[in-house]
Write a protein that holds these residues in place. Structure first.
Motif, PDB file in Angstrom:
ATOM      1  N   ALA A   2       0.837  -1.202   0.000  1.00  0.00           N
ATOM      2  CA  ALA A   2       0.000   0.000   0.000  1.00  0.00           C
ATOM      3  C   ALA A   2       0.871   1.252   0.000  1.00  0.00           C
ATOM      4  N   ALA A   3       1.929   1.240   0.795  1.00  0.00           N
ATOM      5  CA  ALA A   3       2.832   2.392   0.877  1.00  0.00           C
ATOM      6  C   ALA A   3       3.527   2.636  -0.459  1.00  0.00           C
ATOM      7  N   ILE A   4       3.987   1.569  -1.100  1.00  0.00           N
ATOM      8  CA  ILE A   4       4.665   1.691  -2.395  1.00  0.00           C
ATOM      9  C   ILE A   4       3.702   2.236  -3.451  1.00  0.00           C
ATOM     10  N   SER A   5       2.498   1.688  -3.479  1.00  0.00           N
ATOM     11  CA  SER A   5       1.499   2.109  -4.462  1.00  0.00           C
ATOM     12  C   SER A   5       1.168   3.585  -4.313  1.00  0.00           C
ATOM     13  N   ALA A   6       0.948   4.037  -3.065  1.00  0.00           N
ATOM     14  CA  ALA A   6       0.614   5.443  -2.826  1.00  0.00           C
ATOM     15  C   ALA A   6       1.788   6.348  -3.192  1.00  0.00           C
ATOM     16  N   ALA A   7       2.976   5.927  -2.813  1.00  0.00           N
ATOM     17  CA  ALA A   7       4.163   6.752  -3.079  1.00  0.00           C
ATOM     18  C   ALA A   7       4.440   6.872  -4.575  1.00  0.00           C
ATOM     19  N   ASP A 143      -3.939  12.910   5.302  1.00  0.00           N
ATOM     20  CA  ASP A 143      -5.192  13.093   4.555  1.00  0.00           C
ATOM     21  C   ASP A 143      -5.933  11.765   4.392  1.00  0.00           C
ATOM     22  N   SER A 144      -5.167  10.679   4.302  1.00  0.00           N
ATOM     23  CA  SER A 144      -5.730   9.337   4.148  1.00  0.00           C
ATOM     24  C   SER A 144      -5.027   8.388   5.111  1.00  0.00           C
ATOM     25  N   VAL A 145      -5.739   7.344   5.494  1.00  0.00           N
ATOM     26  CA  VAL A 145      -5.157   6.306   6.352  1.00  0.00           C
ATOM     27  C   VAL A 145      -5.479   4.942   5.752  1.00  0.00           C
ATOM     28  N   VAL A 146      -4.476   4.096   5.628  1.00  0.00           N
ATOM     29  CA  VAL A 146      -4.681   2.702   5.216  1.00  0.00           C
ATOM     30  C   VAL A 146      -4.389   1.817   6.422  1.00  0.00           C
ATOM     31  N   ILE A 147      -5.373   1.028   6.826  1.00  0.00           N
ATOM     32  CA  ILE A 147      -5.188   0.070   7.918  1.00  0.00           C
ATOM     33  C   ILE A 147      -4.889  -1.283   7.293  1.00  0.00           C
ATOM     34  N   ALA A 148      -3.657  -1.760   7.486  1.00  0.00           N
ATOM     35  CA  ALA A 148      -3.200  -3.018   6.882  1.00  0.00           C
ATOM     36  C   ALA A 148      -2.417  -3.802   7.919  1.00  0.00           C
ATOM     37  N   VAL A 149      -3.058  -4.050   9.054  1.00  0.00           N
ATOM     38  CA  VAL A 149      -2.358  -4.618  10.213  1.00  0.00           C
ATOM     39  C   VAL A 149      -2.619  -6.110  10.408  1.00  0.00           C
ATOM     40  N   GLY A 150      -3.286  -6.749   9.436  1.00  0.00           N
ATOM     41  CA  GLY A 150      -3.546  -8.182   9.570  1.00  0.00           C
ATOM     42  C   GLY A 150      -4.676  -8.488  10.531  1.00  0.00           C
ATOM     43  N   GLY A 151      -4.853  -9.794  10.782  1.00  0.00           N
ATOM     44  CA  GLY A 151      -5.897 -10.236  11.700  1.00  0.00           C
ATOM     45  C   GLY A 151      -5.338 -10.463  13.090  1.00  0.00           C
ATOM     46  N   CYS A 152      -5.526 -11.681  13.596  1.00  0.00           N
ATOM     47  CA  CYS A 152      -4.959 -11.997  14.917  1.00  0.00           C
ATOM     48  C   CYS A 152      -4.352 -13.396  14.942  1.00  0.00           C
ATOM     49  N   SER A 153      -3.931 -13.891  13.777  1.00  0.00           N
ATOM     50  CA  SER A 153      -3.197 -15.157  13.716  1.00  0.00           C
ATOM     51  C   SER A 153      -1.698 -14.870  13.725  1.00  0.00           C
ATOM     52  N   VAL A 154      -0.923 -15.828  14.225  1.00  0.00           N
ATOM     53  CA  VAL A 154       0.526 -15.674  14.381  1.00  0.00           C
ATOM     54  C   VAL A 154       0.839 -14.343  15.081  1.00  0.00           C
ATOM     55  N   PRO A 155       0.329 -14.158  16.310  1.00  0.00           N
ATOM     56  CA  PRO A 155       0.470 -12.865  16.989  1.00  0.00           C
ATOM     57  C   PRO A 155       1.906 -12.436  17.234  1.00  0.00           C
ATOM     58  N   GLU A 156       2.838 -13.386  17.256  1.00  0.00           N
ATOM     59  CA  GLU A 156       4.226 -13.014  17.492  1.00  0.00           C
ATOM     60  C   GLU A 156       4.803 -12.170  16.346  1.00  0.00           C
ATOM     61  N   THR A 157       4.116 -12.163  15.209  1.00  0.00           N
ATOM     62  CA  THR A 157       4.564 -11.322  14.094  1.00  0.00           C
ATOM     63  C   THR A 157       3.991  -9.911  14.188  1.00  0.00           C
ATOM     64  N   GLY A 158       3.122  -9.670  15.167  1.00  0.00           N
ATOM     65  CA  GLY A 158       2.537  -8.340  15.345  1.00  0.00           C
ATOM     66  C   GLY A 158       1.057  -8.262  15.049  1.00  0.00           C
ATOM     67  N   SER A 159       0.481  -9.332  14.494  1.00  0.00           N
ATOM     68  CA  SER A 159      -0.958  -9.333  14.175  1.00  0.00           C
ATOM     69  C   SER A 159      -1.750  -9.707  15.427  1.00  0.00           C
ATOM     70  N   THR A 160      -2.216  -8.690  16.133  1.00  0.00           N
ATOM     71  CA  THR A 160      -2.910  -8.944  17.406  1.00  0.00           C
ATOM     72  C   THR A 160      -4.310  -8.352  17.436  1.00  0.00           C
ATOM     73  N   GLY A 368     -11.706   8.596   3.147  1.00  0.00           N
ATOM     74  CA  GLY A 368     -10.277   8.705   3.403  1.00  0.00           C
ATOM     75  C   GLY A 368      -9.687   7.580   4.225  1.00  0.00           C
ATOM     76  N   LEU A 369     -10.538   6.686   4.712  1.00  0.00           N
ATOM     77  CA  LEU A 369     -10.073   5.530   5.495  1.00  0.00           C
ATOM     78  C   LEU A 369     -10.140   4.290   4.609  1.00  0.00           C
ATOM     79  N   PHE A 370      -9.022   3.578   4.507  1.00  0.00           N
ATOM     80  CA  PHE A 370      -8.930   2.425   3.611  1.00  0.00           C
ATOM     81  C   PHE A 370      -8.451   1.199   4.382  1.00  0.00           C
ATOM     82  N   PHE A 371      -8.789   0.029   3.844  1.00  0.00           N
ATOM     83  CA  PHE A 371      -8.379  -1.233   4.463  1.00  0.00           C
ATOM     84  C   PHE A 371      -7.708  -2.126   3.429  1.00  0.00           C
ATOM     85  N   ALA A 372      -6.798  -2.971   3.902  1.00  0.00           N
ATOM     86  CA  ALA A 372      -6.123  -3.909   3.005  1.00  0.00           C
ATOM     87  C   ALA A 372      -5.777  -5.182   3.760  1.00  0.00           C
TER      88      ALA A 372
END
Length: 412
Positions: A2-7, A143-160, A368-372
């Motif tokens: 998402a960051a690459i695409s926007a940039a 101006d815009s926010v993309v929430i791309a934080v995953g679900g809650c599987s494999v929480p040790e990777t940060g998806s909580t 302005g709020l997006f999800f991925a």
């Protein structure tokens, strides 16, 4: 992505990473090799996204699996196609994929902030932008926010499950998360006694039935017997159907049958074993059937079906051979549970898709709020499909987030 695409569209992008490095989940995907995507057609990919795949029709036509392949080739990552259309880097290292993404983030001038744990997000109507509040203090605006934080599987990777909290702030509905692509737990004696532990089957066919013995799904692929039940690609594909059945009808063991040799028909197997018995009449039947299947599996079938494994092959009846084949083609086990969300590869459930524009990944609740990705109520089978969802939705969300930001700069 998402960051690459926007940039690439000229947006000034800040990527907030809760951990101390990017791509932890990417590095463990595909057994550490990163199954980047699947080479087959879009219709095939949608068929392998049982969790709301049709919702992604527009996204995949905007940025498809072929676009993903070309994207990485343009970054110098050569890919190779393996069985069932799975695409891997030729290096067989997930780090190759991650390094290319990191380099492109740098090339596009994306600002990356590590150990940036977001506490809350709010929209400021007077300034037409978002304010992101960080744990420990400090804020970011955009101006815009993309929430791309995953679900809650494999929480040790940060998806909580953080994304659900952020989405609820904007009145989004959250479909209760549940595990998918997760190993199956069984309490059958053959599992509890570890009789088959370590036995693997190539291209087995698994059939799962609900409590009324109605077929829920048929899946084909490799299977591994473990000390707790079943793992391997085919078992992982079965798991979501078991979980969804329990969510609907209540938790009770579900019948699972395994065809351990789908490449041969029952008739072909019978003829093969009969021929082996004629060739080796003085060998015991137990030794003969080891020629057609794994030793531990053949011993289990002989014992569970009360067959004369120690009788000479010449003395084994046609009926015994038929019974052996019948048991081999329909091993019965019972799925009692899974290893749960924390051990699942993928999260089912998440932000309700009816509240997301399928063309742009923008919230229908807040402009302005997006999800991925996996934060949404979208999930796929193993085989490169989940990463395809992540990359495609990420690219499209980033694109439209950048377009929205440009519009806001003109209007506000």
């Amino acid at each position: 992505m998402a960051a690459i695409s926007a940039a690439r569209l000229g947006a000034q992008v800040t990527l907030l990473e809760k951990g101390n490095r990017l791509g932890r989940k990417l590095l463990i995907s595909g057994g550490g090799r990163c199954n980047v995507t699947n080479a087959r057609g879009i219709d095939h990919i949608i068929e392998n996204i049982p969790g709301n795949g049709k919702f992604l029709h527009s996204v995949l036509h905007q940025w498809s699996n072929q676009d993903i392949i070309q994207f990485f080739r343009d970054l110098g990552v050569e890919l190779k196609e393996e069985d069932r259309g799975r695409m891997f880097p030729v290096t067989n290292r997930a780090s190759t994929v991650l390094d290319a993404l990191l380099q492109e983030l740098h090339t596009q001038g994306v600002r990356i902030v590590f150990e940036a744990s977001v506490q809350a997000i709010s929209y400021r109507s007077q300034t037409c932008d978002f304010e992101i509040f960080m744990q420990g203090g400090g804020t970011f605006t955009g101006d815009s926010v993309v929430i791309a934080v995953g679900g809650c599987s494999v929480p040790e990777t940060g998806s909580t499950g953080d994304g659900y909290h952020f989405a609820r702030t904007f009145s989004h509905t959250i479909v209760e998360p549940y595990p998918t692509s997760v190993a199956l737990v069984m309490h059958d004696p053959v599992i509890q006694n570890k009789t088959l532990q370590g036995v693997s089957l190539r291209q087995a066919v698994l059939r799962l039935y609900d409590r009324k013995k109605r077929l829920l799904t048929t899946e084909e692929g490799d299977v591994l017997f473990t000390h707790f039940g079943l793992s391997g690609p085919a078992a992982l594909r079965v798991s979501q159907y078991a979980v969804r059945s329990w969510m609907k009808d209540g938790k009770e063991p579900l019948l699972l049958t395994i065809d351990a040799d789908p490449t041969n028909t029952a008739m072909e197997l019978k003829e093969k074993i009969f021929a082996l018995c004629e060739m080796m009449p003085k060998r015991v039947f137990r030794t003969v059937v080891k020629e057609v299947t794994a030793v531990s599996l053949s011993n289990f079938i002989l014992e569970s079906c009360n067959l004369p494994g120690d009788r000479l092959a010449a003395q084994v009846s046609k009926r015994d051979i038929e019974q052996f084949v019948r048991c081999l083609k329909e091993i019965e086990l019972h799925v009692a549970d899974t290893l749960g969300l924390s051990r699942a590869t993928v999260t089912g459930g998440g932000i309700a898709i009816k509240e997301i524009d399928p063309r742009t990944m923008e919230s229908r609740k807040q402009r302005g709020l997006f999800f991925a990705g996996e934060v949404m109520d979208v999930h796929a089978h193993t085989g490169g499909y989940n990463i395809t969802v992540a990359f495609s939705t990420g690219y499209v969300a980033g694109k439209h987030a950048a377009l929205h930001s440009a519009l806001m700069r003109e209007q506000c």
